[in-house]
Design an enzyme around this catalytic site. Structure first.
Site, PDB file in Angstrom:
ATOM      1  N   CYS A 386       0.839  -1.203   0.000  1.00 20.17           N
ATOM      2  CA  CYS A 386       0.000   0.000   0.000  1.00 20.17           C
ATOM      3  C   CYS A 386       0.874   1.252   0.000  1.00 20.17           C
ATOM      4  O   CYS A 386       1.431   1.592  -1.027  1.00 20.17           O
ATOM      5  CB  CYS A 386      -0.989  -0.032   1.146  1.00 20.17           C
ATOM      6  N   HIS A 512      -3.749  -4.890   0.406  1.00 25.16           N
ATOM      7  CA  HIS A 512      -3.199  -5.444   1.651  1.00 25.16           C
ATOM      8  C   HIS A 512      -3.284  -6.972   1.656  1.00 25.16           C
ATOM      9  O   HIS A 512      -4.243  -7.541   2.172  1.00 25.16           O
ATOM     10  CB  HIS A 512      -3.972  -4.896   2.861  1.00 25.16           C
ATOM     11  N   GLU A 514      -1.807  -8.980   3.448  1.00 25.50           N
ATOM     12  CA  GLU A 514      -1.675  -9.552   4.798  1.00 25.50           C
ATOM     13  C   GLU A 514      -3.009  -9.939   5.430  1.00 25.50           C
ATOM     14  O   GLU A 514      -3.035 -10.715   6.383  1.00 25.50           O
ATOM     15  CB  GLU A 514      -0.913  -8.580   5.714  1.00 25.50           C
TER      16      GLU A 514
HETATM   17  N1  GLN Z   1      -1.902   6.845   2.805  1.00 25.27           N
HETATM   18  C1  GLN Z   1      -1.996   6.087   1.594  1.00 25.27           C
HETATM   19  C2  GLN Z   1      -3.341   6.268   0.929  1.00 25.27           C
HETATM   20  O1  GLN Z   1      -4.288   6.658   1.557  1.00 25.27           O
HETATM   21  C3  GLN Z   1      -1.725   4.624   1.847  1.00 25.27           C
HETATM   22  C4  GLN Z   1      -2.726   3.972   2.741  1.00 25.27           C
HETATM   23  C5  GLN Z   1      -2.275   2.647   3.278  1.00 25.27           C
HETATM   24  O2  GLN Z   1      -1.096   2.345   3.252  1.00 25.27           O
HETATM   25  N2  GLN Z   1      -3.196   1.868   3.805  1.00 25.27           N
HETATM   26  O3  GLN Z   1      -3.473   6.030  -0.232  1.00 25.27           O
END
Ligand code: GLN
Length: 536
Positions: A386, A512, A514
């Site tokens: 992410c 994600h 995970e």
């Molecule tokens: N802050 C980034 C976004 O909002 C990544 C978010 C995250 O890593 N969950 O796109």
């Protein structure tokens, strides 16, 4: 409510952080291995509608479900131990309950009545609990974990709702109290009094435990168990000991089974008992203890000092490590402390792999960029999740495309090279809660990529939680220089995975992974990353 539906309530006593979520998940697993269809649920007493707006320091990780709910991290444990359906329904907070009741009141649904905790709030809680059974046909048991500690003012409505359920369906409900039995060094004694008091408090509310799970650092003698049994009015066999596990939290179900909890539970719930097969879990523990080859991973995040902030990632690494038979040593680094005099601190040099997890905001951004640069230039496996993928794109644009000010607009809204930016439809959203790209989306993988080889599939589904996206305006320039797009949203033009050409393993994913790794089914990307790291 059909009488064949059963409820297991799990409450906590004495203090928090007893691993109630792991106990609940282990109980879910034992019931599943009896052939029962289980649905897990977490009730959280705080007033936030969900944990999505809370700092990881306050709450730990936010676990995301397929349907895009931002939920308590205990749902991650439920996912890893059981096959319970997990959705928006599975994570309930006082905030949601009050919100629903107050909206109903404003609509006029209670016209003429005074709206009160009992019966209106408790009725709403009971309806939510019943809805556990609606997620999947044939669900037989709902395992309901109540967050917080008995005695907290804010969890009272939940406990009162459980009391009413038990009042309505005495034979169908059981209560398990997870408590702490401390050892006092000065007195050289294990003390049962806090447990006695906590059970007394539960009984005052009208809930009588059928089982007590005693978390403790030292084994409890038979005499002590008898004492707890007598004072807490629980049959002796219902007093279980839960010592700190030595190697892995995946031992917990085995320790419960050794004390016949599986058998006692099904008996109490009036289901026929079958021998519980847990051979696969036993093998897992054996495999873990045999792992020899050490692989050192540098883990660079913003909240690494909080144990629970990256729970699912750490678990996913351990699942993959067990499967690969390696001993994965994770070295956490605070992202804002890895730079010394403008350079990456040598402390973080020379690891076998680098992992940058999700995150928000500017703190630590440059530390992550420099870590990523180091992994790219030194050709060391890098896994960006992410925000870690956004770091990878930004770093490449800055140092390979030479766009010095390249950035995510989350960090610098006025950059000339917004390689990560907001989508048009996100631009006017002002509210923070529940407004990100959330939940499961299908992703198409490029043939021959690391991702495709890892998943051994061309379409996969993964969960998201972010606002910012790869900016397609820069795609051609980035690809030309070797940062290739290897995963695209199935139904749209959004980049989901990037990889670096001419590098052993450098992969960034906008989702994600995970959230979808289990000890017995490690996630393909974590396997592939650790495999690459172990070859160094
Ligand atoms: N802050 C980034 C976004 O909002 C990544 C978010 C995250 O890593 N969950 O796109």
């Amino acid at each position: 409510m059909s009488p064949s539906k059963k409820f297991v309530f799990i409450t906590g006593g004495v203090c928090s952080s007893l691993g109630k979520g792991i106990s609940s998940a282990s109980i879910g697993l034992l019931l599943e291995r009896q052939g029962l269809k289980v649905a897990m649920m977490k009730l959280d007493p705080y007033l936030n509608v969900d944990p999505g707006t809370m700092s990881p320091y306050q709450h730990g990780e936010v676990y995301v479900t397929d349907d895009g709910a931002e939920t308590d991290l205990d749902l991650g444990h439920y996912y890893r131990y059981t096959h319970s359906p997990l959705s928006r329904i599975s994570s309930v907070t006082s905030g949601q309950i009050y919100d629903a009741v107050i909206k109903r009141e404003r609509r006029g649904d209670y016209l003429g009545k005074t709206v009160q905790v009992i019966p209106h709030i408790t009725e709403e809680i009971k309806q939510r609990i019943y809805s556990c059974f609606d997620q999947e046909k044939g669900t037989q048991v709902a395992v309901i974990e109540v967050g917080g500690t008995v005695g907290d003012i804010e969890s009272l409505p939940f406990l009162e709702a459980l009391r009413q359920l038990k009042y309505d369906m005495r034979e169908e409900c059981i209560t398990i109290h997870v408590t702490y039995v401390p050892y006092l060094e000065a007195a050289k004694e294990i003390k049962t009094k806090p447990t006695q008091h906590s059970v007394q408090m539960l009984r005052q509310i009208g809930l009588f435990p059928d089982f007590i799970i005693c978390r403790s650092e030292r084994p409890l003698s038979d005499e002590l168990k008898e004492k707890i049994s007598l004072f807490c009015n629980v049959p002796r066999e219902g007093v279980l000991e839960a010592l700190d596990v030595k190697e892995t939290i995946y031992e917990v179900p085995l320790r419960f089974k050794e004390q016949s909890l599986d058998q006692l539970l099904v008996k109490k719930l009036s289901f026929p008992y079958k021998k519980t097969a847990l051979k696969d879990w036993e093998n897992l523990i054996k495999k873990e203890s045999k792992a020899k080859k050490k692989v050192r991973i540098a883990f660079v995040g913003k909240y690494v000092s909080h144990q629970d902030a990256y729970k699912s990632i750490l678990e996913s690494l351990s699942h993959a490590a067990i499967q690969l038979g390696i001993d994965c040593e994770v070295h956490p680094f605070e992202a804002d402390k890895v730079i010394t005099e403008g350079h990456l601190d040598p402390q973080i040099h020379g690891f076998d792999g680098y992992l940058i997890p999700g995150g928000f905001g500017e703190r630590g951004w440059l530390g992550k960029i420099l870590t990523c640069r180091y992994a790219r230039e030194k050709k060391i496996p890098y896994f960006g999740i992410c925000l870690g993928m956004q770091v990878m794109v930004t770093e490449f644009a800055r140092h390979v495309l030479k766009f010095e000010d390249a950035n995510s607009t989350e960090i610098d809204p006025s950059t000339e090279h917004p390689v990560i930016s907001l989508l048009e439809e996100q631009r006017d959203i002002r509210a923070i809660g529940g407004t990100m790209r959330l939940g499961a989306f299908s992703c198409l993988l490029k043939k021959g990529s690391h991702a495709e080889k890892a998943y051994k599939a061309t379409t996969v589904s993964e969960r998201h939680r972010h606002r910012f996206e790869f900016n397609n305006k820069f795609r051609d320039q980035l690809e030309e220089k070797g940062l290739v797009v290897t995963g695209m949203l199935k139904d749209g033009d959004l980049v989901e995975i990037v990889e670096l050409k001419d590098h052993p393993w450098m992969v960034g994913v906008q989702f994600h992974p995970e959230f979808k790794s289990r000890p017995l089914e490690p996630h393909p990307l974590f396997l592939s990353f650790l495999h690459a790291a172990s070859r160094r």
